[in-house]
Design a protein around this motif. Structure first.
Motif, PDB file in Angstrom:
ATOM      1  N   SER A 321      44.049  20.461  57.522  1.00 53.72           N
ATOM      2  CA  SER A 321      44.012  19.898  58.871  1.00 53.72           C
ATOM      3  C   SER A 321      45.421  19.667  59.443  1.00 53.72           C
ATOM      4  O   SER A 321      45.655  19.870  60.634  1.00 53.72           O
ATOM      5  CB  SER A 321      43.200  18.603  58.900  1.00 53.72           C
ATOM      6  OG  SER A 321      43.689  17.710  57.931  1.00 53.72           O
ATOM      7  N   GLU A 325      46.817  21.317  62.879  1.00 53.79           N
ATOM      8  CA  GLU A 325      47.389  20.529  63.977  1.00 53.79           C
ATOM      9  C   GLU A 325      48.779  21.025  64.337  1.00 53.79           C
ATOM     10  O   GLU A 325      49.125  21.136  65.518  1.00 53.79           O
ATOM     11  CB  GLU A 325      47.429  19.049  63.597  1.00 53.79           C
ATOM     12  CG  GLU A 325      46.204  18.320  64.076  1.00 53.79           C
ATOM     13  CD  GLU A 325      46.391  16.808  64.006  1.00 53.79           C
ATOM     14  OE1 GLU A 325      47.304  16.295  64.703  1.00 53.79           O
ATOM     15  OE2 GLU A 325      45.651  16.161  63.252  1.00 53.79           O
ATOM     16  N   ASN A 329      49.626  22.340  67.924  1.00 50.88           N
ATOM     17  CA  ASN A 329      50.602  21.597  68.726  1.00 50.88           C
ATOM     18  C   ASN A 329      51.743  22.471  69.198  1.00 50.88           C
ATOM     19  O   ASN A 329      52.181  22.365  70.347  1.00 50.88           O
ATOM     20  CB  ASN A 329      51.169  20.422  67.933  1.00 50.88           C
ATOM     21  CG  ASN A 329      50.126  19.338  67.726  1.00 50.88           C
ATOM     22  OD1 ASN A 329      49.089  19.346  68.406  1.00 50.88           O
ATOM     23  ND2 ASN A 329      50.371  18.432  66.801  1.00 50.88           N
ATOM     24  N   SER A 337      45.512  16.151  70.153  1.00 54.36           N
ATOM     25  CA  SER A 337      44.960  17.149  69.245  1.00 54.36           C
ATOM     26  C   SER A 337      44.492  16.487  67.972  1.00 54.36           C
ATOM     27  O   SER A 337      44.989  15.423  67.585  1.00 54.36           O
ATOM     28  CB  SER A 337      46.008  18.213  68.914  1.00 54.36           C
ATOM     29  OG  SER A 337      46.997  17.659  68.072  1.00 54.36           O
ATOM     30  N   THR A 338      43.526  17.098  67.342  1.00 54.34           N
ATOM     31  CA  THR A 338      43.016  16.585  66.082  1.00 54.34           C
ATOM     32  C   THR A 338      42.368  17.733  65.330  1.00 54.34           C
ATOM     33  O   THR A 338      41.958  18.715  65.940  1.00 54.34           O
ATOM     34  CB  THR A 338      42.016  15.432  66.312  1.00 54.34           C
ATOM     35  OG1 THR A 338      41.533  14.981  65.042  1.00 54.34           O
ATOM     36  CG2 THR A 338      40.833  15.881  67.149  1.00 54.34           C
ATOM     37  N   GLY A 358      39.418  22.283  64.858  1.00 57.46           N
ATOM     38  CA  GLY A 358      40.445  21.550  65.582  1.00 57.46           C
ATOM     39  C   GLY A 358      40.116  21.517  67.069  1.00 57.46           C
ATOM     40  O   GLY A 358      39.413  22.405  67.563  1.00 57.46           O
ATOM     41  N   GLN A 530      49.337  10.392  67.458  1.00 54.40           N
ATOM     42  CA  GLN A 530      48.662  11.535  68.054  1.00 54.40           C
ATOM     43  C   GLN A 530      48.803  11.558  69.569  1.00 54.40           C
ATOM     44  O   GLN A 530      48.487  12.549  70.217  1.00 54.40           O
ATOM     45  CB  GLN A 530      47.182  11.542  67.670  1.00 54.40           C
ATOM     46  CG  GLN A 530      46.984  12.087  66.254  1.00 54.40           C
ATOM     47  CD  GLN A 530      45.566  11.991  65.793  1.00 54.40           C
ATOM     48  OE1 GLN A 530      44.774  11.264  66.389  1.00 54.40           O
ATOM     49  NE2 GLN A 530      45.238  12.712  64.742  1.00 54.40           N
TER      50      GLN A 530
END
Lengths: 546, 546
Positions: A321, A325, A329, A337-338, A358, A530
């Motif tokens: 993850s 990201e 990004n 974003s996640t 994502g 974040q």
């Protein structure tokens, strides 16, 4: 019937795989000018990434596309992978159904069609041979060879036209290949977008691309972490069919059935063998070659009733993850974003897979159609972008089945978001030869839904906090506007001097706002970091040709 | 790099086509239990129809599906086609990429994968051999043979386990084949619906189907007209590539290039050859084998600049709008139906195709979802129903791009209509090996739009007339209800007897209504006969097993 049947069979033919695909090139994904070129990029990049990863090399790929005329291009591709030993070069580039990836391993390519398909397309549209350069290591020595080859369609083999040795102190392979009837496009289905998505799904790769206008794009790595070596995973007893067992029995050198089962399948112990023997009455010391279909079926049936440890997932190497990201990004510069990497699951009982998802919101997320923003769905399988045939794909089906309103997205199609989904498996169930869509197996669709809903909930929270912050800002604006009036008017009324209040006010309201924001962000699942405060640096460098 | 490259290539393998598809059975369309069985029906029916048509026989097919256990079926298939000569039986049923249809001919199957794919699936799921019966004509004598065969995956050939001759006085072929992991369904993508659609697209076929419950369906022919024999069509110069010319040059027995061109391509006359010679300076008397790629390319370029008669379309045999309407009416019992067969067009410059379209409104048109009616799109290619992958298909794309509101359909998805589209071509550009969707070539999408809009206009008129007639009926109802009151009240007022007016009224208003309807229907494009007054007879007979 008037004719003889035999007359009708005068035209009966047997084709080689190359002849077959020459007549059916759309089955290799070659249909339409834009798509054809994108598929070529896909095959070459995919092979480079797989080869580098298998050799434990941090991949670096360079591609140059030169326009030679209308719909006519020369493509130069080179990588820093392990190269190809000389006697395998024509097999890799000129023979369909030949390859080193027919194993139970997580790799991008799996079908032994990619490179030879590109050579076939080149030859069909230009009649030209291709130039291949390979630098490889044999007996601990570096060797290099350059050859011009053609594909003999009738025989499904390669013909070497020229050959010369090259000196080298490194490894890598490359090809110079010409195409007609293809075209370069910046659209969503074009070659440029394909590279961009590859970089998002492979933050450890460095790709240098020179486009037909001479513009050079350098997609830098977001991480220097060499991805872990994928491992071959033995099939799990829950995913094995009677046909698989018969196949193993026919090809094994083992003398006893039980040894074959224990060595060819995962999670099968001596105790499990005993359990099978007791339930089925099959002599597990039998020679594998003497196993009948009925016996194989009885074993599979018994496997179904038994309990085994979950399939080993050591062979599955998700992006992770964090890395997703990073990838998102640095390419999309989103406001929020996640990402999530789920635990391994299995489909069809025994094929393990991992879903990663994502979401990026705002910034460059989504597709821009004029001034409008539309949602963008980025589908990946084993980190490879899937560009076509989205309609029938498990990922599309799963995302469409989600009730997005529950997550603050009124209309998925028209939201400024990018949804990223990657399925990792040793055996991705592709729907077609072009490997552009994933079969909607129930377990896979369910996992994609779960993963996406989990991160959609985080997005929903962000949107809610953002909205609340906006409301708060509006309220404090009113407060800030009003208080001075009250103070001034009170002073006038009291017939006193109007006090100095500007600086005090600023401090008070600013502090109040920060405290409020921190309060909100203390809720679980949203990390203050974040919320982007500064623009990340662009990872893509662009240079004009001098 | 630490390892030797050669170590990485230790696992390099070459697969046969059968081995390849054993690993990738979803590429033959075999994914999911329902779909797998539908694809089997598709392959067997398609082969039967093609074979019968090629031999000039009115096809009759019988299929019986017996349930042997959970997801386990025995399928018995037999047809009245020309049969298969004994020495071709294992090639047809056990060898991938072998077939008699690799020609420029309009046929349903084209790929030499169908039958052997079914045998592969059977073997993979049951381990059982299949039984094949063939009755054929050789040297004007009828011969018959029955054999049990298996497919040797490693060699991509057949193994004959048993063989016996059978006496016969007719032709036909049949297979008994077992499957596991398949399931029979009445859903839109199931085997029953596949047969129903086949009958709509092939009104000359008779199909008898016995379902797993023992229920026997007899789909009778709507016409006894033997469909015209499809002819092989020479490629058109506008559709030929340099690669095709080189391929022809390599395989021809002709001594001169000009004779090769005139005999292998359509519409190439002595005058055209002269024109090519003058423009390109290529000696047209050269031996074909000495033609270079550059020369072949120059010829193709010159062809592009020249004018030729349109591609011959004698090889294209559409269903015909009358037959489509018959097919639609007898299966869907619609309130209104109309169909169109367009003139031939060409895509990619020289591949001719014909679009046929039909619309049925009301009756059993559309799909029933509970009590709601949804629109139903029936896609066909060379009369074969396309059941899967509709998302990426040219037909779906074309229909979705039409502004249906203009034709009185507020929302296509929720209208009680069935839209039928058939594309006829010697070379349908399928998108995938499973042949379930047509590539969205621009010319094809345009033609489908045109054809559908033309008949949608007729539907719009019907809907308008129907609405007007309804309004009219309401008005005359008011008139009929009111006049007696006026007459009665007038009589009362005048203190006279109420006159006998019922019969006169009836006659007058009935005549007025008929005149009005006829007036409306005189408008072009609507034939009164298209307004159904009585229910057509059901063409499907159903019998319970005794």
């Amino acid at each position: 019937m008037e004719q003889n049947t035999t007359e009708l069979f005068e035209e009966f033919k047997e084709l080689t795989a190359s002849e077959f695909f020459r007549r059916n090139k759309q089955m290799l994904g070659f249909s339409g000018k834009i798509r054809s070129l994108t598929i070529v990029f896909h095959e070459l990049i995919t092979n480079s990434l797989d080869a580098a990863e298998e050799a434990g090399i941090l991949p670096e790929i360079s591609i140059e596309l030169k326009r030679l005329g209308k719909d006519h291009y020369l493509l130069k591709h080179a990588d820093n992978g392990p190269g190809i030993p000389e006697n395998f070069i024509t097999k890799v580039y000129c023979q369909m159904f030949a390859g080193s990836k027919f194993r139970n391993i997580q790799s991008r390519g799996q079908q032994g069609l990619g490179c030879s398909g590109c050579v076939l397309l080149s030859q069909m549209t230009t009649g030209q041979p291709v130039t291949i350069r390979s630098r490889y290591k044999e007996n601990n020595e570096y060797k290099g060879v350059e050859m011009k080859v053609k594909l003999d369609v009738k025989k499904n083999t390669g013909i070497i036209l020229e050959r010369k040795e090259i000196e080298t102190d490194r490894t890598g392979s490359g090809i110079e290949i010409e195409f007609k009837e293809v075209s370069y496009s910046l659209s969503e289905q074009g070659a440029y977008e394909y590279i961009r998505r590859t970089v998002i799904g492979n933050p450890h790769a460095r790709i240098i691309f020179k486009d037909p206008a001479g513009k050079k794009y350098t997609f830098e790595r977001a991480t220097d972490k060499i991805p872990p070596l994928p491992k071959e995973v033995l099939p799990h007893p829950k995913g094995v069919t009677a046909d698989d067992i018969i196949h193993l029995c026919k090809t094994t050198p083992k003398k006893r059935f039980k040894n074959l089962l224990m060595d060819s399948l995962s999670r099968v112990s001596q105790a499990k063998i005993k359990e099978v023997q007791e339930a089925t009455n099959i002599d597990m010391n039998k020679r594998p070659k003497s196993i009948t279909w009925q016996e194989a079926e009885a074993v599979v049936k018994q496997f179904d009733l038994m309990k085994f440890m979950a399939p080993p997932t050591s062979g599955l190497k998700p992006i992770g993850s964090d890395q997703i990201e990073k990838g998102i990004n640095e390419i999309l510069l989103p406001e929020f974003s996640t990402a999530i990497t789920r635990k391994p699951k299995a489909y069809r009982g025994g094929v393990s897979f991992i879903i990663e998802a994502g979401i990026a919101y705002g910034g460059k997320s989504g597709r821009s159609i004029g001034i409008q923003k539309k949602a963008e769905i980025m589908r990946f399988a084993n980190r490879v972008p899937l560009t076509f045939d989205q309609g029938s794909c498990a990922i599309t089906e799963a995302l469409k089945s989600i009730d997005w309103k529950r997550y603050g997205i009124r209309d998925l199609d028209n939201a400024p978001i990018t949804v990223f989904v990657n399925i990792i498996s040793t055996n991705v169930p592709y729907l077609s030869t072009g490997k552009q869509s994933v079969a909607p197996e129930e377990e896979i669709v369910q996992e994609i839904r779960q993963a996406t809903m989990k991160i959609a909930r985080r997005l929903e929270k962000y949107i809610r906090v953002k909205k609340a912050a906006k409301n708060e800002a509006m309220r404090s604006k009113i407060f800030e506007d009003l208080v001075p009036v009250v103070i001034t008017q009170s002073a006038l009324l009291a017939e006193k001097d109007v006090p100095e209040y500007d600086k005090i006010m600023d401090k008070v309201t600013h502090k109040a706002k920060i405290m409020d924001m921190q309060q909100r962000l203390k809720q679980p699942e949203i990390e203050p970091m974040q919320i982007k405060t500064e623009e990340p640096k662009m990872r893509i460098k662009t240079e004009e040709e001098d």
